[in-house]
Design a protein around this motif. Structure first.
Motif, mmCIF file in Angstrom:
data_model
loop_
_atom_site.group_PDB
_atom_site.id
_atom_site.type_symbol
_atom_site.label_atom_id
_atom_site.label_comp_id
_atom_site.label_asym_id
_atom_site.label_seq_id
_atom_site.Cartn_x
_atom_site.Cartn_y
_atom_site.Cartn_z
ATOM 1 N N THR A 123 4.083 20.347 44.805
ATOM 2 C CA THR A 123 2.841 20.265 44.037
ATOM 3 C C THR A 123 2.117 18.974 44.398
ATOM 4 N N VAL A 126 -0.690 23.570 45.839
ATOM 5 C CA VAL A 126 0.680 23.931 45.492
ATOM 6 C C VAL A 126 1.140 24.989 46.486
ATOM 7 N N ALA A 178 6.895 16.676 43.887
ATOM 8 C CA ALA A 178 5.519 16.393 43.471
ATOM 9 C C ALA A 178 4.979 15.249 44.311
ATOM 10 N N ILE A 211 -4.297 19.879 39.577
ATOM 11 C CA ILE A 211 -3.474 20.129 40.762
ATOM 12 C C ILE A 211 -4.396 20.427 41.934
ATOM 13 N N PRO A 240 -4.034 26.767 42.737
ATOM 14 C CA PRO A 240 -3.447 25.991 41.641
ATOM 15 C C PRO A 240 -3.802 26.592 40.286
#
Length: 298
Positions: free
Chosen positions: A248, A235, A281, A232, A227
């Motif tokens: 994500t 990902v 996300a 985060i 990330p």
């Protein structure tokens, strides 16, 4: 001899009087004190009336607070039993009234909800005639050959569309055919419509065609990379037979950790755009499932 023994046991009247005088109370002058307080005795009539009053509820004076004033024990038991029965009947009647009132309220609410839903469908019918609640089943408007084709295509679509019944698929096909679409066009349209319907897992390749914020997908984790920001957690790319997309996973989502190569099912992911392409996300409202984790043969 026997007479002498008998006379020895006899007490004369004077002796009895003397004994009584010894026991009687005397004053200072030696005279016996006479109690002049009159003695009252009940007459036969008064004694009879007393017995009658004793059996009358109003004729008893009871000082025990736990007892019922003016009642015999037998009467008190009957009164208590009667009061308990009346309380039970009253409670049962009140409860029955409440149950009936609740049921009537539910029935009224259900009827009003039905009326509101019907009014909404009537308004929607001004735009989409198929939404008219008074409209008959569109399959009844098809010819025998058209209905046979609809049933055949329904069988094929049911094998490709998970979570949809054959009745729902055939109705949607019939609606499109009644509207004038060809069978091939109806099949393509219904497949795309039901495939991307809310609440269902959609192909990753159809993400750009969906016009809503949250979607659900299923695929395999192709790759993960480091990330670029502490907020985060992970990902990477997830792909299926129709395409791939960037996913994500935000740190605050507290989502379970994904591994490369494993299959995942992501529900309720937020749909975004990244560098001109759609991406997903994982937020706190998203759930991630791993269909292949914990299988006993692995």
């Amino acid at each position: 001899m026997s007479s002498n023994n008998a006379s020895g046991k006899v007490v004369s009247v004077d002796e009895q009087a003397l004994e009584q005088a010894d026991e009687a109370e005397v004053d200072a002058d030696g005279f016996e004190v006479v109690d002049e307080t009159p003695e009252f005795k009940a007459t036969v009539k008064q004694e009879t009336q007393a017995k009658v009053d004793a059996n009358h509820p109003d004729g008893i004076v009871e000082t025990d607070e736990e007892r019922i004033q003016g009642a015999t024990l037998e009467q008190e038991e009957r009164i208590n039993a009667r009061e308990a029965e009346l309380e039970r009947i009253s409670a049962k009647a009140e409860l029955g009234t409440q149950d009936g009132r609740a049921k009537r309220a539910r029935d009224i609410a259900a009827e009003r909800s039905k009326e509101r839903r019907r009014e909404f469908q009537k308004r929607a019918a001004s735009v989409d005639p198929m939404a008219d609640p008074d409209r008959l089943d569109p399959r009844e408007e098809l010819s025998q050959d058209e209905l046979a084709s609809v049933n055949e295509q329904t069988q094929r679509l049911s094998e490709k569309l998970d979570g949809w019944t054959r009745a729902a698929i055939s109705r949607r096909l019939a609606e499109r055919v009644v509207e004038g679409a060809s069978m091939m066009s109806a099949v393509v349209g219904v497949h795309g419509e039901l495939q991307t319907a809310p609440g269902h897992v959609i192909p990753i390749g159809k993400l750009e065609d969906v016009n809503r914020k949250e979607v659900s997908i299923s695929g395999r984790v192709e790759t993960l990379w480091e990330p670029s920001h502490p907020s985060i957690a992970q990902v990477g790319l997830i792909e299926d037979e129709s395409g791939r997309t960037r996913v994500t996973v935000w740190e605050n989502s507290n989502a379970p950790w994904m591994e490369e190569g494993e299959r995942v099912c992501i529900r309720g992911a937020a749909r975004n755009w990244y560098e001109g392409r759609v991406s997903l996300a994982v937020t706190g409202w998203t759930t991630i499932q791993f269909p292949e984790r914990g299988r006993w043969w692995e």
